[in-house]
Design a protein around this motif. Structure first.
Motif, PDB file in Angstrom:
ATOM      1  N   GLU A 153      -5.007  -2.308  -2.649  1.00  0.00           N
ATOM      2  CA  GLU A 153      -5.097  -1.203  -2.883  1.00  0.00           C
ATOM      3  C   GLU A 153      -4.466  -0.031  -3.909  1.00  0.00           C
ATOM      4  O   GLU A 153      -2.925  -0.462  -3.863  1.00  0.00           O
ATOM      5  CB  GLU A 153      -4.743  -0.462  -1.521  1.00  0.00           C
ATOM      6  CG  GLU A 153      -6.037  -1.094  -0.654  1.00  0.00           C
ATOM      7  CD  GLU A 153      -6.019   0.238   1.020  1.00  0.00           C
ATOM      8  OE1 GLU A 153      -6.896  -0.109   1.908  1.00  0.00           O
ATOM      9  OE2 GLU A 153      -4.866  -0.346   1.196  1.00  0.00           O
ATOM     10  N   SER A 154      -5.040   0.623  -4.762  1.00  0.00           N
ATOM     11  CA  SER A 154      -3.934   1.694  -5.227  1.00  0.00           C
ATOM     12  C   SER A 154      -2.511   1.074  -6.422  1.00  0.00           C
ATOM     13  O   SER A 154      -2.001   1.083  -5.999  1.00  0.00           O
ATOM     14  CB  SER A 154      -2.951   2.462  -4.216  1.00  0.00           C
ATOM     15  OG  SER A 154      -2.711   3.531  -5.078  1.00  0.00           O
ATOM     16  N   ARG A 178     -16.669   1.311  -2.185  1.00  0.00           N
ATOM     17  CA  ARG A 178     -16.620   2.693  -2.348  1.00  0.00           C
ATOM     18  C   ARG A 178     -17.660   3.536  -1.999  1.00  0.00           C
ATOM     19  O   ARG A 178     -17.752   4.618  -1.532  1.00  0.00           O
ATOM     20  CB  ARG A 178     -16.472   2.701  -3.718  1.00  0.00           C
ATOM     21  CG  ARG A 178     -15.292   2.336  -4.217  1.00  0.00           C
ATOM     22  CD  ARG A 178     -14.677   3.235  -5.699  1.00  0.00           C
ATOM     23  NE  ARG A 178     -13.052   2.576  -6.387  1.00  0.00           N
ATOM     24  CZ  ARG A 178     -12.250   4.051  -5.759  1.00  0.00           C
ATOM     25  NH1 ARG A 178     -12.291   4.790  -4.899  1.00  0.00           N
ATOM     26  NH2 ARG A 178     -10.928   2.877  -6.457  1.00  0.00           N
ATOM     27  N   THR A 179     -18.816   3.051  -2.266  1.00  0.00           N
ATOM     28  CA  THR A 179     -19.673   3.930  -1.320  1.00  0.00           C
ATOM     29  C   THR A 179     -21.130   3.130  -0.436  1.00  0.00           C
ATOM     30  O   THR A 179     -21.420   4.362   0.971  1.00  0.00           O
ATOM     31  CB  THR A 179     -21.468   3.620  -2.541  1.00  0.00           C
ATOM     32  OG1 THR A 179     -21.431   2.383  -2.526  1.00  0.00           O
ATOM     33  CG2 THR A 179     -21.053   4.390  -3.466  1.00  0.00           C
ATOM     34  N   SER A 184     -12.065   2.020   5.457  1.00  0.00           N
ATOM     35  CA  SER A 184     -11.648   0.365   6.041  1.00  0.00           C
ATOM     36  C   SER A 184     -10.374   0.728   7.398  1.00  0.00           C
ATOM     37  O   SER A 184     -10.495  -0.165   7.313  1.00  0.00           O
ATOM     38  CB  SER A 184     -10.467   0.683   4.513  1.00  0.00           C
ATOM     39  OG  SER A 184     -10.842   0.233   3.079  1.00  0.00           O
ATOM     40  N   ARG A 185     -10.333   1.731   7.650  1.00  0.00           N
ATOM     41  CA  ARG A 185      -9.343   1.733   8.699  1.00  0.00           C
ATOM     42  C   ARG A 185     -10.287   1.845  10.475  1.00  0.00           C
ATOM     43  O   ARG A 185      -9.514   1.479  11.199  1.00  0.00           O
ATOM     44  CB  ARG A 185      -8.258   3.206   9.029  1.00  0.00           C
ATOM     45  CG  ARG A 185      -7.622   2.940   7.685  1.00  0.00           C
ATOM     46  CD  ARG A 185      -6.822   3.758   7.789  1.00  0.00           C
ATOM     47  NE  ARG A 185      -8.004   5.691   7.440  1.00  0.00           N
ATOM     48  CZ  ARG A 185      -7.396   6.352   7.257  1.00  0.00           C
ATOM     49  NH1 ARG A 185      -5.885   6.878   7.420  1.00  0.00           N
ATOM     50  NH2 ARG A 185      -8.151   7.818   6.391  1.00  0.00           N
ATOM     51  N   GLY A 263      -7.483   8.743   1.780  1.00  0.00           N
ATOM     52  CA  GLY A 263      -8.161   8.890   3.032  1.00  0.00           C
ATOM     53  C   GLY A 263      -9.174   8.144   3.630  1.00  0.00           C
ATOM     54  O   GLY A 263      -9.111   8.271   3.967  1.00  0.00           O
ATOM     55  N   THR A 264      -9.221   6.409   2.244  1.00  0.00           N
ATOM     56  CA  THR A 264      -9.745   5.498   3.223  1.00  0.00           C
ATOM     57  C   THR A 264      -9.624   4.154   2.922  1.00  0.00           C
ATOM     58  O   THR A 264      -9.603   3.492   3.754  1.00  0.00           O
ATOM     59  CB  THR A 264     -11.246   5.379   2.108  1.00  0.00           C
ATOM     60  OG1 THR A 264     -10.737   5.363   0.573  1.00  0.00           O
ATOM     61  CG2 THR A 264     -11.394   6.797   2.043  1.00  0.00           C
ATOM     62  N   ARG A 265      -8.586   4.197   2.358  1.00  0.00           N
ATOM     63  CA  ARG A 265      -6.923   3.267   2.037  1.00  0.00           C
ATOM     64  C   ARG A 265      -6.561   2.779   3.700  1.00  0.00           C
ATOM     65  O   ARG A 265      -5.960   3.379   4.418  1.00  0.00           O
ATOM     66  CB  ARG A 265      -6.388   3.068   1.291  1.00  0.00           C
ATOM     67  CG  ARG A 265      -7.207   3.265  -0.168  1.00  0.00           C
ATOM     68  CD  ARG A 265      -5.620   3.377  -0.633  1.00  0.00           C
ATOM     69  NE  ARG A 265      -6.847   3.474  -2.593  1.00  0.00           N
ATOM     70  CZ  ARG A 265      -6.604   4.211  -3.567  1.00  0.00           C
ATOM     71  NH1 ARG A 265      -5.629   4.525  -3.428  1.00  0.00           N
ATOM     72  NH2 ARG A 265      -6.968   4.016  -4.586  1.00  0.00           N
ATOM     73  N   LEU A 266      -6.265   1.574   3.468  1.00  0.00           N
ATOM     74  CA  LEU A 266      -5.618   1.301   4.413  1.00  0.00           C
ATOM     75  C   LEU A 266      -3.922   1.852   5.165  1.00  0.00           C
ATOM     76  O   LEU A 266      -3.850   1.744   6.666  1.00  0.00           O
ATOM     77  CB  LEU A 266      -5.531  -0.347   4.747  1.00  0.00           C
ATOM     78  CG  LEU A 266      -6.420  -1.098   4.896  1.00  0.00           C
ATOM     79  CD1 LEU A 266      -5.837  -3.141   4.939  1.00  0.00           C
ATOM     80  CD2 LEU A 266      -7.678  -0.798   6.539  1.00  0.00           C
TER      81      LEU A 266
END
Length: 315
Positions: A153-154, A178-179, A184-185, A263-266
């Motif tokens: 990620e990132s 992404r859609t 992911s958490r 806000g969506t990543r682990l």
């Protein structure tokens, strides 16, 4: 092998002189491009031409790179039995004269010097990028070089995929997750498993629009790593998905850039473990991989260097 602009023009020339035309795709199992694929290309190229029929044979008849009377006689015997009523042959080769003689029909030659379409199947196979303008739309996806932007990620995969596509005048494939996954958490195994066929579909849809190269943000290995990391599960793979997710080069973007939580990543804590597992997947698969680190501009320059080196033999 493959169908190219010269073949298309030859068939159009035949149609201009004949009421009905049969285009015969002849295949051998040892050839580098599968016969079934070549048949599909020809059918697609002429699907709106009712006067042209595409036929197919895997009969192991001999052929050489040079016109031969002996071999032409064998082919003439085959044509006589398989295509009764034949009254003309249309070729760009000397063997067309031999065929016409043995069959007792007319030879309609088309541009024997190959001045109108200076291309050959051998030239296309050796340097497809150089011959790109001679390839029909149906054939081009076969020769597209697929490059996967890969990593935890990132690390800038999306940004770099988009920039590389602009730089090389082609298209790129976004990440299906992404859609399809909001966070992911809190995702489920079923949601993660659905990503592999969805990503494969995006790749297949983008191939016809690609100009020589296609840049893809993520792949099936990424999804498998997430399934393993989050759920301890190994996801099944169907052959069609694997074909779509076959890449000529992986650009692994390393973790030596600041982590950004969108806000969506682990989270940053998962980065090192994901990195290890992803590299292990590539190593086990024997995939061609270039590890790229440094700042954003350095990553772009290193990526271009790797892509150019890979593409050089195809020009």
């Amino acid at each position: 092998m493959p169908l190219h602009a010269g073949h298309i023009a030859l068939a159009r020339h035949a149609l201009a002189h004949c009421r009905r035309v049969t285009l015969l795709v002849c295949a051998q199992d040892w050839e580098p491009i599968p016969g079934a694929l070549r048949l599909r290309w020809a059918q697609e190229a002429f699907h709106e031409e009712p006067r042209l029929t595409v036929a197919y044979t895997e009969v192991p008849l001999p052929y050489t790179a040079h016109s031969s009377r002996e071999i032409s006689r064998i082919w003439a015997d085959y044509f006589r039995t398989q295509f009764p009523g034949l009254d003309a042959v249309c070729t760009s080769e000397l063997y067309g004269e031999y065929l016409a003689e043995y069959l007792g029909v007319v030879h309609i030659p088309f541009d024997p010097p190959r001045s109108l379409h200076p291309v050959s199947g051998e030239a296309v196979r050796a340097h497809p990028f150089r011959c790109w303008g001679f390839l029909p739309a149906a054939v081009r996806p076969y020769f597209v070089r697929k490059i996967c932007l890969y990593g935890p990620e990132s690390v800038g995969k999306t940004r770099l995929a988009e920039r590389l596509a602009r730089h090389y005048g082609t298209v790129w494939v976004p990440e299906a997750a992404r859609t399809m996954i909001a966070d992911s958490r809190s995702c489920t195994l079923a949601e993660v498993a659905a990503l592999i066929p969805a990503q494969a579909a995006l790749v297949e849809a983008a191939l016809p629009q690609a100009e020589r190269m296609l840049f893809c943000d993520t792949d099936h290995f990424t999804t498998q790593v997430y399934a393993e990391y989050l759920f301890g599960a190994e996801l099944p793979l169907e052959p069609g998905w694997l074909a779509a997710h076959r890449y000529d080069r992986y650009l692994f973007l390393d973790t030596d850039v600041p982590y950004t939580q969108d806000g969506t990543r682990l989270g940053a804590h998962a980065r090192a473990e994901l990195r290890r597992r992803m590299l292990e997947r590539l190593d086990a698969a024997g995939a061609a991989c270039t590890v790229i680190g440094g700042g954003w501009e350095a990553r772009f320059e290193a990526a271009c260097e790797a892509v150019d080196a890979d593409a050089a033999p195809f020009w």
